[in-house]
Write an enzyme that holds these catalytic residues in place. Sequence first.
Site, PDB file in Angstrom:
ATOM      1  N   SER A  18       0.800  -1.225   0.000  1.00 23.09           N
ATOM      2  CA  SER A  18       0.000   0.000   0.000  1.00 23.09           C
ATOM      3  C   SER A  18       0.836   1.281   0.000  1.00 23.09           C
ATOM      4  O   SER A  18       0.476   2.245  -0.697  1.00 23.09           O
ATOM      5  CB  SER A  18      -0.966  -0.010   1.190  1.00 23.09           C
ATOM      6  OG  SER A  18      -1.946  -1.011   0.994  1.00 23.09           O
ATOM      7  N   THR A  63      -5.750  -3.466   7.624  1.00 27.89           N
ATOM      8  CA  THR A  63      -5.693  -4.807   7.053  1.00 27.89           C
ATOM      9  C   THR A  63      -5.711  -5.837   8.178  1.00 27.89           C
ATOM     10  O   THR A  63      -5.942  -5.504   9.343  1.00 27.89           O
ATOM     11  CB  THR A  63      -4.488  -4.928   6.089  1.00 27.89           C
ATOM     12  OG1 THR A  63      -4.564  -6.177   5.418  1.00 27.89           O
ATOM     13  CG2 THR A  63      -3.151  -4.791   6.802  1.00 27.89           C
ATOM     14  N   LYS A  67      -9.816  -5.637  10.733  1.00 30.16           N
ATOM     15  CA  LYS A  67     -10.940  -5.010  10.025  1.00 30.16           C
ATOM     16  C   LYS A  67     -12.223  -4.962  10.849  1.00 30.16           C
ATOM     17  O   LYS A  67     -13.052  -4.083  10.638  1.00 30.16           O
ATOM     18  CB  LYS A  67     -11.180  -5.716   8.689  1.00 30.16           C
ATOM     19  CG  LYS A  67     -10.040  -5.480   7.690  1.00 30.16           C
ATOM     20  CD  LYS A  67     -10.358  -6.075   6.336  1.00 30.16           C
ATOM     21  CE  LYS A  67      -9.167  -5.910   5.398  1.00 30.16           C
ATOM     22  NZ  LYS A  67      -9.460  -6.381   4.036  1.00 30.16           N
ATOM     23  N   ASN A  88     -12.003  -1.253   6.020  1.00 34.15           N
ATOM     24  CA  ASN A  88     -10.594  -1.232   5.628  1.00 34.15           C
ATOM     25  C   ASN A  88     -10.082   0.176   5.375  1.00 34.15           C
ATOM     26  O   ASN A  88      -8.927   0.353   4.995  1.00 34.15           O
ATOM     27  CB  ASN A  88     -10.353  -2.106   4.388  1.00 34.15           C
ATOM     28  CG  ASN A  88     -10.833  -1.424   3.125  1.00 34.15           C
ATOM     29  OD1 ASN A  88     -11.840  -0.721   3.144  1.00 34.15           O
ATOM     30  ND2 ASN A  88     -10.132  -1.608   2.035  1.00 34.15           N
ATOM     31  N   ASP A 103     -13.028  -2.690  -0.332  1.00 33.95           N
ATOM     32  CA  ASP A 103     -12.589  -3.957  -0.941  1.00 33.95           C
ATOM     33  C   ASP A 103     -13.525  -4.421  -2.051  1.00 33.95           C
ATOM     34  O   ASP A 103     -13.088  -4.821  -3.132  1.00 33.95           O
ATOM     35  CB  ASP A 103     -12.491  -5.056   0.119  1.00 33.95           C
ATOM     36  CG  ASP A 103     -11.290  -4.888   1.028  1.00 33.95           C
ATOM     37  OD1 ASP A 103     -10.260  -4.360   0.566  1.00 33.95           O
ATOM     38  OD2 ASP A 103     -11.378  -5.282   2.208  1.00 33.95           O
ATOM     39  N   MET A 215      -8.649 -14.081  -4.997  1.00 35.29           N
ATOM     40  CA  MET A 215      -8.519 -12.780  -4.329  1.00 35.29           C
ATOM     41  C   MET A 215      -7.111 -12.511  -3.814  1.00 35.29           C
ATOM     42  O   MET A 215      -6.697 -11.374  -3.694  1.00 35.29           O
ATOM     43  CB  MET A 215      -9.510 -12.691  -3.175  1.00 35.29           C
ATOM     44  CG  MET A 215     -10.834 -12.115  -3.584  1.00 35.29           C
ATOM     45  SD  MET A 215     -11.687 -11.546  -2.119  1.00 35.29           S
ATOM     46  CE  MET A 215     -13.336 -11.651  -2.710  1.00 35.29           C
ATOM     47  N   TYR A 217      -2.997 -12.430  -4.025  1.00 33.12           N
ATOM     48  CA  TYR A 217      -2.167 -12.033  -5.165  1.00 33.12           C
ATOM     49  C   TYR A 217      -0.712 -12.386  -4.893  1.00 33.12           C
ATOM     50  O   TYR A 217      -0.325 -12.701  -3.768  1.00 33.12           O
ATOM     51  CB  TYR A 217      -2.308 -10.526  -5.430  1.00 33.12           C
ATOM     52  CG  TYR A 217      -1.978  -9.680  -4.226  1.00 33.12           C
ATOM     53  CD1 TYR A 217      -2.973  -9.276  -3.351  1.00 33.12           C
ATOM     54  CD2 TYR A 217      -0.660  -9.310  -3.945  1.00 33.12           C
ATOM     55  CE1 TYR A 217      -2.675  -8.528  -2.229  1.00 33.12           C
ATOM     56  CE2 TYR A 217      -0.358  -8.556  -2.836  1.00 33.12           C
ATOM     57  CZ  TYR A 217      -1.367  -8.164  -1.978  1.00 33.12           C
ATOM     58  OH  TYR A 217      -1.057  -7.434  -0.872  1.00 33.12           O
TER      59      TYR A 217
END
Length: 272
Positions: A18, A63, A67, A88, A103, A215, A217
């Site tokens: 991020s 994160t 949450k 989030n 999200d 979802m 990665y």
Amino acid sequence: MNSARYAVVGNPIAHSKSPAIHAAFARQTGHDLTYERLLAPLDGFRATVDAFRAAGGQGVNVTLPFKLEAFAYAVRRSERATAAGAINALRFDAVGVFGDNTDGAGLVRDLEANLGVDLRGAEVLLLGAGGAARGVMLPLLGAGVGRLIIANRTVERAEQLAARFTHDGRVGASSFDTVPGAFDIVINATSATLGGEVPPLAPSVYAHCVLAYEMMYGQGETPFLRTAREAGSARQADGLGMLVEQAAESFLLWRGVRPDTAPVLRLLRDAA
Ligand code: ATR
């Protein structure tokens, strides 16, 4: 004037992408801001966010595993955050902390804008019934899917999640071995991939699948994506696009402008 301060709070947090994403957004839009990583102790989410706020922070992404705590921290929430039961993104307003869940919108944008999938009328199978699945329900329904079936290892959890949407005739629940029919899009929102496992679905589920979506990665072709491809899925994608899109949605929440995600997604893919 000092730069506006933002951060991502989690535990662990060292590998979060991020900061790089938001730094790229800031360069692109000319916004003067900093975005840091905040490691909160497992029992110290509230204290960590309080301290960041007191030091002039204007908002945070949140994160795992915080949450749900972020949901409690917010005093006002968006409709999609309320539907997700998890938050989030927090924005520190003068009137109190506003919480959002970006999200699901990130997933929908990745599917539609980046992957070119038409969600209107699409038959969607969502694997998993935890926080990751719950967070994307309302945005998928809002995008006009034709059918949204939740399949989960523990079928009761799928039924409980579906029950929150009984007013919407498009939602159903299933176990993995009784999934009804074939689907256009299959989304893996379970954490099975972490253990190298794959939800055991009949190959016929993928018979006319246009996209299998993981979802998570950065794991290459996961067992789920390989299984889907071998069973006939036309395309496979991981959640890197969802990550960048949820970040853009957070940037919009904080800064009032939506950055262009395509060059940032390209940057991350090239770096991988
Ligand atoms: P998250 O917030 O990431 O969704 P969670 O609430 O712990 O995390 O949910 C994890 C999801 O992955 C659940 O749907 C879980 O299934 P159960 O409800 O039956 O526990 C699913 N899951 C985890 N490991 C799995 C595996 N090996 N095979 C299939 N599903 C799995």
